[in-house]
Design a protein around this motif. Structure first.
Motif, PDB file in Angstrom:
ATOM      1  N   TYR A 198       2.053  -0.432   8.217  1.00 13.35           N
ATOM      2  CA  TYR A 198       3.377  -1.435   7.472  1.00 13.35           C
ATOM      3  C   TYR A 198       2.420  -2.606   6.763  1.00 13.35           C
ATOM      4  N   LEU A 199       3.578  -3.204   6.004  1.00 16.16           N
ATOM      5  CA  LEU A 199       2.461  -4.068   4.995  1.00 16.16           C
ATOM      6  C   LEU A 199       3.763  -5.012   5.404  1.00 16.16           C
ATOM      7  N   LEU A 200       3.751  -6.383   5.961  1.00 16.91           N
ATOM      8  CA  LEU A 200       5.027  -7.344   6.488  1.00 16.91           C
ATOM      9  C   LEU A 200       5.060  -8.382   5.634  1.00 16.91           C
ATOM     10  N   ALA A 201       5.944  -9.221   4.958  1.00 12.17           N
ATOM     11  CA  ALA A 201       5.953  -9.792   4.233  1.00 12.17           C
ATOM     12  C   ALA A 201       6.942 -11.051   4.584  1.00 12.17           C
ATOM     13  N   SER A 202       6.137 -12.122   5.364  1.00 13.81           N
ATOM     14  CA  SER A 202       6.781 -13.480   6.252  1.00 13.81           C
ATOM     15  C   SER A 202       7.190 -14.441   5.171  1.00 13.81           C
ATOM     16  N   PRO A 203       7.762 -15.472   5.435  1.00 13.79           N
ATOM     17  CA  PRO A 203       8.947 -16.477   4.706  1.00 13.79           C
ATOM     18  C   PRO A 203       7.427 -17.471   5.201  1.00 13.79           C
ATOM     19  N   ASP A 204       7.260 -18.658   4.168  1.00 18.16           N
ATOM     20  CA  ASP A 204       5.868 -19.581   4.661  1.00 18.16           C
ATOM     21  C   ASP A 204       6.930 -20.748   4.896  1.00 18.16           C
ATOM     22  N   ALA A 205       7.908 -21.051   3.987  1.00 21.97           N
ATOM     23  CA  ALA A 205       7.856 -22.393   4.271  1.00 21.97           C
ATOM     24  C   ALA A 205       9.921 -22.623   4.840  1.00 21.97           C
ATOM     25  N   ILE A 206      10.186 -21.462   5.468  1.00 24.01           N
ATOM     26  CA  ILE A 206      11.218 -21.440   5.972  1.00 24.01           C
ATOM     27  C   ILE A 206      11.106 -20.937   7.320  1.00 24.01           C
ATOM     28  N   GLU A 207      12.411 -20.673   8.012  1.00 21.64           N
ATOM     29  CA  GLU A 207      12.320 -20.687   9.234  1.00 21.64           C
ATOM     30  C   GLU A 207      13.382 -19.301   9.026  1.00 21.64           C
ATOM     31  N   PRO A 208      12.811 -18.178   9.452  1.00 21.36           N
ATOM     32  CA  PRO A 208      13.017 -16.730   9.156  1.00 21.36           C
ATOM     33  C   PRO A 208      15.083 -16.754   8.812  1.00 21.36           C
ATOM     34  N   ARG A 209      15.613 -15.768   8.051  1.00 23.62           N
ATOM     35  CA  ARG A 209      17.290 -15.622   8.359  1.00 23.62           C
ATOM     36  C   ARG A 209      17.472 -14.234   9.062  1.00 23.62           C
ATOM     37  N   GLY A 210      16.901 -13.295   8.106  1.00 23.55           N
ATOM     38  CA  GLY A 210      16.877 -11.909   8.690  1.00 23.55           C
ATOM     39  C   GLY A 210      15.943 -11.194   8.455  1.00 23.55           C
ATOM     40  N   GLY A 211      15.935  -9.902   8.103  1.00 18.69           N
ATOM     41  CA  GLY A 211      15.148  -9.170   8.239  1.00 18.69           C
ATOM     42  C   GLY A 211      15.599  -7.412   6.896  1.00 18.69           C
ATOM     43  N   VAL A 212      14.564  -7.171   6.488  1.00 18.90           N
ATOM     44  CA  VAL A 212      14.849  -6.074   5.814  1.00 18.90           C
ATOM     45  C   VAL A 212      13.244  -4.833   6.017  1.00 18.90           C
ATOM     46  N   LEU A 213      14.311  -3.995   5.890  1.00 23.90           N
ATOM     47  CA  LEU A 213      13.123  -2.505   6.015  1.00 23.90           C
ATOM     48  C   LEU A 213      13.235  -2.395   5.147  1.00 23.90           C
ATOM     49  N   PHE A 214      11.720  -1.889   4.402  1.00 22.08           N
ATOM     50  CA  PHE A 214      12.175  -1.003   3.468  1.00 22.08           C
ATOM     51  C   PHE A 214      11.944   0.445   3.333  1.00 22.08           C
ATOM     52  N   LEU A 215      12.539   1.593   3.401  1.00 20.59           N
ATOM     53  CA  LEU A 215      12.019   3.181   2.858  1.00 20.59           C
ATOM     54  C   LEU A 215      11.772   3.528   1.594  1.00 20.59           C
ATOM     55  N   HIS A 216      10.286   3.828   1.330  1.00 24.29           N
ATOM     56  CA  HIS A 216      10.167   3.923   0.281  1.00 24.29           C
ATOM     57  C   HIS A 216      10.831   5.195  -0.394  1.00 24.29           C
ATOM     58  N   ALA A 217      10.286   5.273  -1.721  1.00 26.97           N
ATOM     59  CA  ALA A 217      11.369   6.543  -2.989  1.00 26.97           C
ATOM     60  C   ALA A 217      10.282   8.201  -2.089  1.00 26.97           C
ATOM     61  N   PHE A 218      10.973   8.782  -2.770  1.00 26.16           N
ATOM     62  CA  PHE A 218      10.162  10.504  -1.549  1.00 26.16           C
ATOM     63  C   PHE A 218       9.035  10.570  -3.208  1.00 26.16           C
ATOM     64  N   GLY A 219       8.324  11.344  -2.574  1.00 25.48           N
ATOM     65  CA  GLY A 219       6.703  11.931  -3.619  1.00 25.48           C
ATOM     66  C   GLY A 219       6.300  10.861  -4.604  1.00 25.48           C
ATOM     67  N   GLU A 220       6.256  11.161  -5.852  1.00 21.93           N
ATOM     68  CA  GLU A 220       5.270  10.314  -6.315  1.00 21.93           C
ATOM     69  C   GLU A 220       6.048   9.164  -7.163  1.00 21.93           C
ATOM     70  N   GLU A 221       7.674   8.643  -6.534  1.00 23.89           N
ATOM     71  CA  GLU A 221       8.247   7.630  -6.987  1.00 23.89           C
ATOM     72  C   GLU A 221       7.418   6.934  -6.064  1.00 23.89           C
ATOM     73  N   MET A 222       7.088   7.110  -5.169  1.00 25.36           N
ATOM     74  CA  MET A 222       6.559   6.185  -3.691  1.00 25.36           C
ATOM     75  C   MET A 222       5.208   5.695  -5.072  1.00 25.36           C
ATOM     76  N   HIS A 223       4.921   5.935  -5.116  1.00 25.98           N
ATOM     77  CA  HIS A 223       2.900   5.292  -6.025  1.00 25.98           C
ATOM     78  C   HIS A 223       3.964   4.757  -6.767  1.00 25.98           C
ATOM     79  N   LYS A 224       4.009   5.408  -7.546  1.00 23.36           N
ATOM     80  CA  LYS A 224       4.955   4.561  -9.830  1.00 23.36           C
ATOM     81  C   LYS A 224       5.555   3.367  -8.859  1.00 23.36           C
TER      82      LYS A 224
END
Length: 109
Positions: free
Chosen positions: A22-48
């Motif tokens: 996984y890669l986690l992107a977290s806020p630096d300047a402010i307190e987190p207000r929630g979360g997003v789970l991103f599930l990638h596209a299928f196949g070659e679209e994922m890489h593009k």
């Protein structure tokens, strides 16, 4: 690794039978207000789409969201081979990553 207004962290979630990258992107300047789970596209679209998805994660993190970009089993840097991946396995991967994301803060996901 840092980016303006957010931090990036890469690693593996220690699921009992296979590690999940996984890669986690977290806020630096402010307190987190929630979360997003991103599930990638299928196949070659994922890489593009990787660059665009990573940029989107940084923008969301700067806006105050923890964002988890997950490589499902058999895809990208996910454990196992694509031929061994199943829809049920991907559901289990997503559920495990969701549990991790919810442990980061109490905001909505």
């Amino acid at each position: 690794m840092t980016s303006p207004d957010c931090s990036l962290q890469a690693g593996f979630l220690d699921q009992p039978d296979r590690p999940l990258f996984y890669l986690l992107a977290s806020p630096d300047a402010i307190e987190p207000r929630g979360g997003v789970l991103f599930l990638h596209a299928f196949g070659e679209e994922m890489h593009k789409a990787r660059r665009t998805v990573a940029a989107q994660a940084r923008v969301l993190a700067a806006a105050g969201y923890n964002v988890v970009l997950l490589d499902l089993s058999g895809c990208g840097d996910g454990a196992g081979d694509f031929a061994d991946a199943t829809w049920q396995l991907w559901h289990a991967d997503a559920a495990f990553a969701l549990q991790y994301l919810r442990s980061l803060d109490s905001g909505p996901v």
